[in-house]
Design a protein around this motif. Structure first.
Motif, PDB file in Angstrom:
ATOM      1  N   HIS A 170       0.851  -1.188   0.000  1.00 33.02           N
ATOM      2  CA  HIS A 170       0.000   0.000   0.000  1.00 33.02           C
ATOM      3  C   HIS A 170       0.886   1.237   0.000  1.00 33.02           C
ATOM      4  O   HIS A 170       2.106   1.157   0.209  1.00 33.02           O
ATOM      5  CB  HIS A 170      -0.942   0.009   1.208  1.00 33.02           C
ATOM      6  CG  HIS A 170      -1.899  -1.134   1.233  1.00 33.02           C
ATOM      7  ND1 HIS A 170      -2.886  -1.308   0.293  1.00 33.02           N
ATOM      8  CD2 HIS A 170      -2.009  -2.201   2.083  1.00 33.02           C
ATOM      9  CE1 HIS A 170      -3.574  -2.404   0.569  1.00 33.02           C
ATOM     10  NE2 HIS A 170      -3.058  -2.979   1.643  1.00 33.02           N
ATOM     11  N   CYS A 211      -4.681   5.583  -1.662  1.00 32.44           N
ATOM     12  CA  CYS A 211      -3.589   4.657  -1.962  1.00 32.44           C
ATOM     13  C   CYS A 211      -3.277   4.755  -3.449  1.00 32.44           C
ATOM     14  O   CYS A 211      -4.167   4.935  -4.275  1.00 32.44           O
ATOM     15  CB  CYS A 211      -3.988   3.224  -1.585  1.00 32.44           C
ATOM     16  SG  CYS A 211      -2.665   2.009  -1.860  1.00 32.44           S
ATOM     17  N   HIS A 219      -7.289  -0.592  -5.277  1.00 31.00           N
ATOM     18  CA  HIS A 219      -7.062  -0.170  -3.889  1.00 31.00           C
ATOM     19  C   HIS A 219      -8.104   0.852  -3.449  1.00 31.00           C
ATOM     20  O   HIS A 219      -8.608   0.799  -2.328  1.00 31.00           O
ATOM     21  CB  HIS A 219      -5.648   0.390  -3.734  1.00 31.00           C
ATOM     22  CG  HIS A 219      -4.586  -0.678  -3.775  1.00 31.00           C
ATOM     23  ND1 HIS A 219      -3.840  -1.028  -2.683  1.00 31.00           N
ATOM     24  CD2 HIS A 219      -4.187  -1.490  -4.786  1.00 31.00           C
ATOM     25  CE1 HIS A 219      -2.993  -1.999  -3.014  1.00 31.00           C
ATOM     26  NE2 HIS A 219      -3.189  -2.298  -4.294  1.00 31.00           N
TER      27      HIS A 219
HETATM   28 CU   LIG Z   1      -3.429   0.153  -1.066  1.00 34.92          CU
END
Ligand SMILES: [Cu+2]
Length: 403
Positions: A170, A211, A219
């Motif tokens: 991430h 993200c 994400h």
């Molecule tokens: Cu992420």
């Protein structure tokens, strides 16, 4: 009955009255408006809530990591076992919706200073709807992630950690940052890693962060977004209530009526056909017992952002007029007397109005088909009715959706 059906049904049953939303909605912690109290530490990460500020050269502001999710939430380990076949779908039993995000209180008058934030990414399986679970990817276990709040001219030191039990990498891209990838270039973090960036809050406004790890829309569609408020030097005018609301579109494989844990649906995401469009992470997050609350005569400010990844919002509050709108989240001159304001994916706004009359006011994306996908929130206003503002002269008494 799903919560989408419950919420929509309640609206069809009638917005008038305000007592209609007691059934079928998921109970969850009370929402927004009460920022954490402050405590001060000198340049160290602390476990107490947010900071008191001193002047230039004084101790840095330190904002601690966020609390872990409630016991009913699980990490994504179980989710990873579910690929696609619905016959092996994992039960959602025992799961709860995500909690509500941390909201920062307005900043005191002060000179620019160093502000430290620490945010940890977590992958959490929780309820999207009644009996429907999804493995969210989060900043700090909530969707949206914690509100970050600084003053123009502040230097912000942000430490991002990716929890050791995460399955994937991430990162964070803050639209308030001037620099490579808005911070994303330096913050690509494998599970267990951390990174720290410093940036100057050059421009005031309310900005989305998200993200930015490939595939970025995956994400974001898993809940990885939030808002950073950069107050102008004089701060924002005082109001009675501040609320923090973000819209997002979610893509779950399989039939929405099918109970259990649903995986992310890539094709639906690329086709821009969301299963859910919701405020603050799940159906019912801002309705029923979780509704926003104000009293007649009070001034309300809503920080409203759209995480997306795909769907633009025509943000509207049924039965209200925005006295002021900060278009696209910009500070400076506001627009006055606005009915509906368009908020793009990856954008935000600030709307303000005075609650002039009691009742239940409904937050929607005025692309109203999305109500059937969960895009409904409530603001309950209590207090004396003013017949000069609104009065019913005659009605046959049928409840009506009012729109
Ligand atoms: Cu992420």
């Amino acid at each position: 009955m799903s919560n989408v059906a419950a919420v929509t049904g309640a609206l069809v049953a009638g917005i008038v009255g305000g007592s209609l939303f007691a059934v079928g909605l998921v109970a969850r912690p009370q929402i927004v408006g009460q920022g954490p109290t402050a405590s001060q530490q000198s340049g160290q990460t602390v476990t107490a809530p947010a900071p008191v500020v001193t002047g230039p050269g004084g101790p840095a502001i330190v904002v601690p990591p966020l609390p872990k999710p409630g016991a009913a939430l699980t990490t994504s380990g179980a989710a990873a076992q579910v690929e696609t076949p619905s016959k092996t779908r994992q039960s959602a039993e025992g799961l709860a919706p995500l909690g509500q995000p941390r909201v920062e209180a307005p900043l005191p008058q002060r000179e620019p200073t160093l502000v430290k934030y620490e945010v940890e990414t977590h992958e959490v399986t929780a309820l999207m709807d009644d009996g429907i679970a999804y493995t969210y990817w989060t900043f700090g276990n909530t969707v949206p992630g914690p509100m970050l709040r600084v003053r123009q001219g502040d230097t912000v030191e942000l430490t991002l950690k990716n929890a050791a039990d995460s399955k994937v990498s991430h990162s964070i891209d803050l639209h308030a940052v001037t620099g490579p990838g808005g911070g994303a270039k330096a913050t690509q973090l494998a599970p267990g890693e951390s990174a720290t960036i410093r940036f100057k809050a050059l421009n005031p406004g309310v900005y989305v962060y998200h993200c930015a790890t490939p595939l970025v829309p995956h994400h974001i569609a898993s809940g990885m977004y939030g808002l950073i408020v950069v107050e102008p030097p004089e701060g924002l005018p005082p109001v009675d209530h501040e609320f923090y609301v973000m819209q997002g579109d979610f893509y779950l494989e399989g039939d929405r009526e099918e109970k259990g844990l649903h995986d992310f649906a890539m094709q639906q995401m690329t086709d821009e056909h969301p299963s859910y469009v919701v405020f603050n992470g799940s159906v019912g997050a801002l309705t029923g017992d979780n509704a926003l609350k104000a009293k007649v005569g009070e001034k309300v400010r809503i920080f409203f952002g759209v995480g997306g990844p795909n769907i633009t919002s025509s943000f509207h509050v049924i039965g209200e007029i925005f006295d002021e709108v900060h278009p696209e989240g910009a500070t400076g001159p506001t627009q006055r007397n606005v009915q509906t304001t368009m908020v793009p994916a990856g954008g935000a706004t600030i709307v303000e109005f005075t609650a002039d009359y009691p009742g239940t006011y409904v937050l929607v994306d005025h692309s109203l088909g999305r109500m059937t996908k969960g895009a409904v929130g409530m603001l309950n206003v209590e207090g004396p009715a003013n017949a000069e503002v609104f009065e019913v002269i005659h009605t046959p008494g049928h409840d009506a959706p009012g729109h």
